[in-house]
Design a protein around this motif. Structure first.
Motif, PDB file in Angstrom:
ATOM      1  N   GLU A  99      30.425  64.755  43.126  1.00  0.00           N
ATOM      2  CA  GLU A  99      29.890  63.391  43.072  1.00  0.00           C
ATOM      3  C   GLU A  99      30.769  62.504  42.184  1.00  0.00           C
ATOM      4  O   GLU A  99      31.089  61.372  42.533  1.00  0.00           O
ATOM      5  CB  GLU A  99      28.462  63.405  42.543  1.00  0.00           C
ATOM      6  N   LEU A 100      31.174  63.027  41.023  1.00  0.00           N
ATOM      7  CA  LEU A 100      32.049  62.270  40.129  1.00  0.00           C
ATOM      8  C   LEU A 100      33.401  61.981  40.776  1.00  0.00           C
ATOM      9  O   LEU A 100      33.938  60.873  40.662  1.00  0.00           O
ATOM     10  CB  LEU A 100      32.254  63.032  38.815  1.00  0.00           C
ATOM     11  N   VAL A 101      33.941  62.973  41.472  1.00  0.00           N
ATOM     12  CA  VAL A 101      35.218  62.782  42.148  1.00  0.00           C
ATOM     13  C   VAL A 101      35.093  61.711  43.235  1.00  0.00           C
ATOM     14  O   VAL A 101      35.979  60.862  43.390  1.00  0.00           O
ATOM     15  CB  VAL A 101      35.721  64.119  42.735  1.00  0.00           C
ATOM     16  N   GLN A 102      34.010  61.719  43.968  1.00  0.00           N
ATOM     17  CA  GLN A 102      33.810  60.726  45.022  1.00  0.00           C
ATOM     18  C   GLN A 102      33.692  59.317  44.444  1.00  0.00           C
ATOM     19  O   GLN A 102      34.245  58.364  44.993  1.00  0.00           O
ATOM     20  CB  GLN A 102      32.567  61.066  45.845  1.00  0.00           C
ATOM     21  N   LYS A 103      33.007  59.183  43.325  1.00  0.00           N
ATOM     22  CA  LYS A 103      32.901  57.867  42.679  1.00  0.00           C
ATOM     23  C   LYS A 103      34.268  57.381  42.223  1.00  0.00           C
ATOM     24  O   LYS A 103      34.613  56.211  42.405  1.00  0.00           O
ATOM     25  CB  LYS A 103      31.946  57.938  41.479  1.00  0.00           C
ATOM     26  N   GLN A 104      35.037  58.280  41.628  1.00  0.00           N
ATOM     27  CA  GLN A 104      36.360  57.894  41.160  1.00  0.00           C
ATOM     28  C   GLN A 104      37.283  57.546  42.324  1.00  0.00           C
ATOM     29  O   GLN A 104      38.081  56.612  42.236  1.00  0.00           O
ATOM     30  CB  GLN A 104      36.985  59.017  40.316  1.00  0.00           C
ATOM     31  N   ASN A 105      37.163  58.273  43.429  1.00  0.00           N
ATOM     32  CA  ASN A 105      37.968  57.960  44.608  1.00  0.00           C
ATOM     33  C   ASN A 105      37.631  56.583  45.164  1.00  0.00           C
ATOM     34  O   ASN A 105      38.521  55.855  45.605  1.00  0.00           O
ATOM     35  CB  ASN A 105      37.792  59.025  45.688  1.00  0.00           C
ATOM     36  N   ALA A 106      36.361  56.217  45.145  1.00  0.00           N
ATOM     37  CA  ALA A 106      35.960  54.891  45.613  1.00  0.00           C
ATOM     38  C   ALA A 106      36.568  53.806  44.729  1.00  0.00           C
ATOM     39  O   ALA A 106      37.073  52.787  45.225  1.00  0.00           O
ATOM     40  CB  ALA A 106      34.436  54.775  45.623  1.00  0.00           C
ATOM     41  N   LYS A 107      36.562  54.036  43.414  1.00  0.00           N
ATOM     42  CA  LYS A 107      37.163  53.061  42.494  1.00  0.00           C
ATOM     43  C   LYS A 107      38.674  52.984  42.689  1.00  0.00           C
ATOM     44  O   LYS A 107      39.259  51.904  42.643  1.00  0.00           O
ATOM     45  CB  LYS A 107      36.838  53.433  41.045  1.00  0.00           C
ATOM     46  N   ILE A 108      39.303  54.133  42.908  1.00  0.00           N
ATOM     47  CA  ILE A 108      40.752  54.158  43.107  1.00  0.00           C
ATOM     48  C   ILE A 108      41.130  53.367  44.356  1.00  0.00           C
ATOM     49  O   ILE A 108      42.094  52.598  44.342  1.00  0.00           O
ATOM     50  CB  ILE A 108      41.268  55.614  43.200  1.00  0.00           C
ATOM     51  N   LEU A 109      40.374  53.531  45.427  1.00  0.00           N
ATOM     52  CA  LEU A 109      40.660  52.786  46.654  1.00  0.00           C
ATOM     53  C   LEU A 109      40.563  51.289  46.438  1.00  0.00           C
ATOM     54  O   LEU A 109      41.416  50.520  46.902  1.00  0.00           O
ATOM     55  CB  LEU A 109      39.707  53.221  47.770  1.00  0.00           C
ATOM     56  N   SER A 110      39.543  50.855  45.718  1.00  0.00           N
ATOM     57  CA  SER A 110      39.393  49.424  45.478  1.00  0.00           C
ATOM     58  C   SER A 110      40.501  48.904  44.573  1.00  0.00           C
ATOM     59  O   SER A 110      41.023  47.798  44.771  1.00  0.00           O
ATOM     60  CB  SER A 110      38.024  49.113  44.888  1.00  0.00           C
ATOM     61  N   LEU A 111      40.906  49.703  43.572  1.00  0.00           N
ATOM     62  CA  LEU A 111      41.997  49.292  42.691  1.00  0.00           C
ATOM     63  C   LEU A 111      43.335  49.244  43.428  1.00  0.00           C
ATOM     64  O   LEU A 111      44.167  48.381  43.159  1.00  0.00           O
ATOM     65  CB  LEU A 111      42.087  50.225  41.483  1.00  0.00           C
ATOM     66  N   LYS A 112      43.525  50.154  44.373  1.00  0.00           N
ATOM     67  CA  LYS A 112      44.746  50.118  45.184  1.00  0.00           C
ATOM     68  C   LYS A 112      44.795  48.837  46.013  1.00  0.00           C
ATOM     69  O   LYS A 112      45.853  48.226  46.154  1.00  0.00           O
ATOM     70  CB  LYS A 112      44.821  51.339  46.094  1.00  0.00           C
ATOM     71  N   ASP A 113      43.644  48.447  46.567  1.00  0.00           N
ATOM     72  CA  ASP A 113      43.585  47.196  47.324  1.00  0.00           C
ATOM     73  C   ASP A 113      43.942  46.015  46.437  1.00  0.00           C
ATOM     74  O   ASP A 113      44.719  45.137  46.825  1.00  0.00           O
ATOM     75  CB  ASP A 113      42.185  46.985  47.925  1.00  0.00           C
ATOM     76  N   GLU A 114      43.383  45.994  45.241  1.00  0.00           N
ATOM     77  CA  GLU A 114      43.655  44.901  44.301  1.00  0.00           C
ATOM     78  C   GLU A 114      45.129  44.900  43.887  1.00  0.00           C
ATOM     79  O   GLU A 114      45.754  43.840  43.809  1.00  0.00           O
ATOM     80  CB  GLU A 114      42.765  45.044  43.068  1.00  0.00           C
ATOM     81  N   LEU A 115      45.699  46.084  43.641  1.00  0.00           N
ATOM     82  CA  LEU A 115      47.104  46.187  43.269  1.00  0.00           C
ATOM     83  C   LEU A 115      48.000  45.666  44.387  1.00  0.00           C
ATOM     84  O   LEU A 115      48.982  44.963  44.123  1.00  0.00           O
ATOM     85  CB  LEU A 115      47.450  47.640  42.938  1.00  0.00           C
ATOM     86  N   GLU A 116      47.670  45.980  45.607  1.00  0.00           N
ATOM     87  CA  GLU A 116      48.458  45.506  46.742  1.00  0.00           C
ATOM     88  C   GLU A 116      48.421  43.981  46.846  1.00  0.00           C
ATOM     89  O   GLU A 116      49.437  43.346  47.128  1.00  0.00           O
ATOM     90  CB  GLU A 116      47.958  46.138  48.051  1.00  0.00           C
ATOM     91  N   LYS A 117      47.256  43.390  46.571  1.00  0.00           N
ATOM     92  CA  LYS A 117      47.144  41.925  46.580  1.00  0.00           C
ATOM     93  C   LYS A 117      48.024  41.308  45.500  1.00  0.00           C
ATOM     94  O   LYS A 117      48.728  40.331  45.736  1.00  0.00           O
ATOM     95  CB  LYS A 117      45.691  41.495  46.368  1.00  0.00           C
TER      96      LYS A 117
END
Length: 148
Positions: A99-117
């Motif tokens: 569960e913790l890994v899944q939460k962190q993966n969700a945050k990582i995906l959103s941060l990657k999107d923001e970094l790309e922007k």
């Protein structure tokens, strides 16, 4: 006549908008639902500023809706966290870690999107700078006159 603007000074400045955006980014971690009602309530609670949600959602800086984009990102994170709900065996340590890994993966995906922007914005800025013509002779004259 002076060149100053008449009327009331702007309250929703770029600095305030950045603070509100940071506040909204913390909503998923604080388990606060990402809604406009909560944004206005938290703005009033944290900063003492009473804004209407329409103002917050429509205000632009450099063509970008900072606050609306932050709320959309927070909603996306919360949706990912909801979809990656905890397994049926909550008491097992493996399920907790997953569960913790899944939460962190969700945050990582959103941060990657923001970094790309941010990267694309910086590349556009660099591209605009590189395509601006500079008069080298004028720069040399300025540099030599400053030395004298």
């Amino acid at each position: 006549m002076s060149n100053e603007k008449a009327g009331r000074p702007e309250i929703l400045t770029l600095e305030v908008a950045k603070k509100i955006a940071k506040l909204i980014e913390r909503f998923p971690d604080a388990e606060i639902p990402a809604t406009w009602d909560n944004v206005t309530a938290q703005c009033k609670k944290c900063y003492g500023l009473d804004f209407d949600w329409r103002t917050l959602s429509q205000k632009r800086w450099d063509g970008e809706k900072l606050i609306a984009n932050a709320l959309t990102a927070a909603k996306d994170i919360q949706k990912r966290m909801r979809n990656d709900s905890s397994p049926s065996y909550k008491t097992s340590s493996r399920a907790t870690l997953l569960e913790l890994v899944q939460k962190q993966n969700a945050k990582i995906l959103s941060l990657k999107d923001e970094l790309e922007k941010v990267r694309s914005h910086q590349m556009d800025t660099l591209d605009a700078f590189l395509h601006t013509r500079l008069d080298l002779q004028e720069l040399l004259n300025r540099a030599s006159s400053e030395k004298l």
